[in-house]
Scaffold this motif. Structure first.
Motif, PDB file in Angstrom:
ATOM      1  N   GLU A   1      -1.278   1.259   8.932  1.00 50.25           N
ATOM      2  CA  GLU A   1      -0.882   2.670   9.032  1.00 50.25           C
ATOM      3  C   GLU A   1      -0.305   2.774   7.512  1.00 50.25           C
ATOM      4  O   GLU A   1       0.507   2.324   6.794  1.00 50.25           O
ATOM      5  CB  GLU A   1       0.035   3.168   9.736  1.00 50.25           C
ATOM      6  N   SER A   2      -1.169   3.983   6.743  1.00 45.50           N
ATOM      7  CA  SER A   2      -0.749   4.066   5.321  1.00 45.50           C
ATOM      8  C   SER A   2       0.979   4.246   5.088  1.00 45.50           C
ATOM      9  O   SER A   2       1.302   4.234   4.239  1.00 45.50           O
ATOM     10  CB  SER A   2      -1.431   5.331   5.040  1.00 45.50           C
ATOM     11  N   LEU A   3       1.485   4.638   6.311  1.00 43.55           N
ATOM     12  CA  LEU A   3       2.881   5.002   6.312  1.00 43.55           C
ATOM     13  C   LEU A   3       3.600   3.873   5.659  1.00 43.55           C
ATOM     14  O   LEU A   3       4.607   3.886   4.870  1.00 43.55           O
ATOM     15  CB  LEU A   3       3.508   5.356   7.668  1.00 43.55           C
ATOM     16  N   PHE A   4       3.056   2.519   5.809  1.00 42.53           N
ATOM     17  CA  PHE A   4       3.598   1.112   5.514  1.00 42.53           C
ATOM     18  C   PHE A   4       3.416   0.821   4.250  1.00 42.53           C
ATOM     19  O   PHE A   4       3.865  -0.237   3.743  1.00 42.53           O
ATOM     20  CB  PHE A   4       3.692   0.062   6.898  1.00 42.53           C
ATOM     21  N   ASN A   5       2.075   1.270   4.022  1.00 40.75           N
ATOM     22  CA  ASN A   5       1.672   0.750   2.541  1.00 40.75           C
ATOM     23  C   ASN A   5       2.647   0.703   1.398  1.00 40.75           C
ATOM     24  O   ASN A   5       2.789  -0.347   0.850  1.00 40.75           O
ATOM     25  CB  ASN A   5       0.478   1.360   2.242  1.00 40.75           C
ATOM     26  N   ARG A   6       3.202   1.728   1.348  1.00 39.77           N
ATOM     27  CA  ARG A   6       4.413   1.673   0.184  1.00 39.77           C
ATOM     28  C   ARG A   6       5.426   0.815   0.229  1.00 39.77           C
ATOM     29  O   ARG A   6       5.642   0.016  -0.556  1.00 39.77           O
ATOM     30  CB  ARG A   6       4.942   3.279  -0.042  1.00 39.77           C
ATOM     31  N   ASN A   7       5.962   0.433   1.419  1.00 41.83           N
ATOM     32  CA  ASN A   7       6.975  -0.483   1.677  1.00 41.83           C
ATOM     33  C   ASN A   7       6.551  -1.601   1.517  1.00 41.83           C
ATOM     34  O   ASN A   7       7.297  -2.732   0.736  1.00 41.83           O
ATOM     35  CB  ASN A   7       7.661  -0.110   2.776  1.00 41.83           C
ATOM     36  N   PHE A   8       5.259  -2.020   1.803  1.00 42.27           N
ATOM     37  CA  PHE A   8       4.632  -3.477   1.883  1.00 42.27           C
ATOM     38  C   PHE A   8       4.619  -3.766   0.533  1.00 42.27           C
ATOM     39  O   PHE A   8       4.888  -4.982  -0.065  1.00 42.27           O
ATOM     40  CB  PHE A   8       3.633  -3.381   2.614  1.00 42.27           C
TER      41      PHE A   8
END
Length: 256
Positions: free
Chosen positions: A183-190
């Motif tokens: 889910e792209s929602l998590f990409n930035r944090n990862f």
């Protein structure tokens, strides 16, 4: 920011430490695995890839359980030979190794390291561009460790089908990749956590930014689910995740 630890590989001679992006570059070009990178590659991956040493140990263990007598073990994108050296200590004696890499400088460093390590198995190092075709024959184990991500997406299925065709029944592919979150929602944090890891390993903001720019058009990650689907569609019957850290994963896939 989490507290910094002692530098990884702090005892390395200066010429073997990764400083490829330590000076400001006016126009950053696409990342290449040339002589400059080959000389510092071991330091680069140990500081840039999370749990790289553990990942290598896991590859060696999995390879040991699936390598079959009188077959070949392939390392595609073998770089400086770290994975081959690890597997040499675990797989069956009656095995031949084949390392394939596009970079002649990487293969020179690989050959040097294998000899220094007292590599005990017969081996062949082949300079081939996997986009242009390569051979896999009588293989029981094939490793793609941080390699498929550098293959152009349009060519990845062909690469995997070449591997499937060259594997003996029961043979395995061990795939390690940088990935996108489901889910792209998590990409930035990862990605944020990943860059924090790089900072802990004493990369500067400029080094992180310049390497990111150099890799932008070269390293194209897929989602883990996309990689698994591609493996199944290429002919692998069983797939299992054996490693996962934010935006990195390892998958083992078996051919019936």
């Amino acid at each position: 920011m989490l507290p910094n630890s002692e530098p990884i590989n702090s005892n390395l001679p200066d010429e073997q430490r990764d400083k490829v992006f330590s000076e400001e570059i006016t126009k950053v070009s696409d990342f290449k695995f040339g002589a400059k990178v080959a000389g510092v590659f071991d330091d680069m991956v140990s500081r840039s890839v999370p749990f790289y040493g553990e990942m290598q140990r896991m590859i060696s263990e999995i390879a040991a359980d699936h390598a079959q007598k009188r077959t070949n073990v392939y390392d595609l994108g073998c770089s400086t030979g770290t994975t081959m050296i690890g597997m040499n200590t675990t797989v069956d004696n009656d095995i031949r190794f084949v390392g394939i890499d596009e970079s002649s400088q990487m293969l020179e460093k690989c050959d040097e390291k294998l000899k220094e390590a007292g590599f005990t198995r017969p081996y062949e190092l082949v300079a081939e561009n996997m986009h242009e075709g390569f051979k896999v024959e009588n293989a029981s184990v094939v490793v793609l460790c941080l390699t498929l991500q550098f293959i152009r997406p349009i060519a990845r299925e062909k690469v995997l089908k070449t591997i499937v065709e060259g594997l003996v029944p029961g043979g395995v592919l061990i795939l390690v990749e940088k990935i996108l979150a489901e889910e792209s929602l998590f990409n930035r944090n990862f990605i944020k956590y990943y860059y924090e890891m790089k900072r802990r390993n004493h990369y500067s903001e400029m080094e992180i930014a310049q390497k990111r720019e150099a890799l932008e058009n070269v390293l194209i990650p897929y989602k883990l689910s996309e990689n698994i689907l591609m493996l199944r569609e290429s002919g692998f019957s069983h797939c299992e995740v054996f490693f996962k850290w934010y935006n990195f994963s390892g998958v083992v896939a078996i051919k019936n």
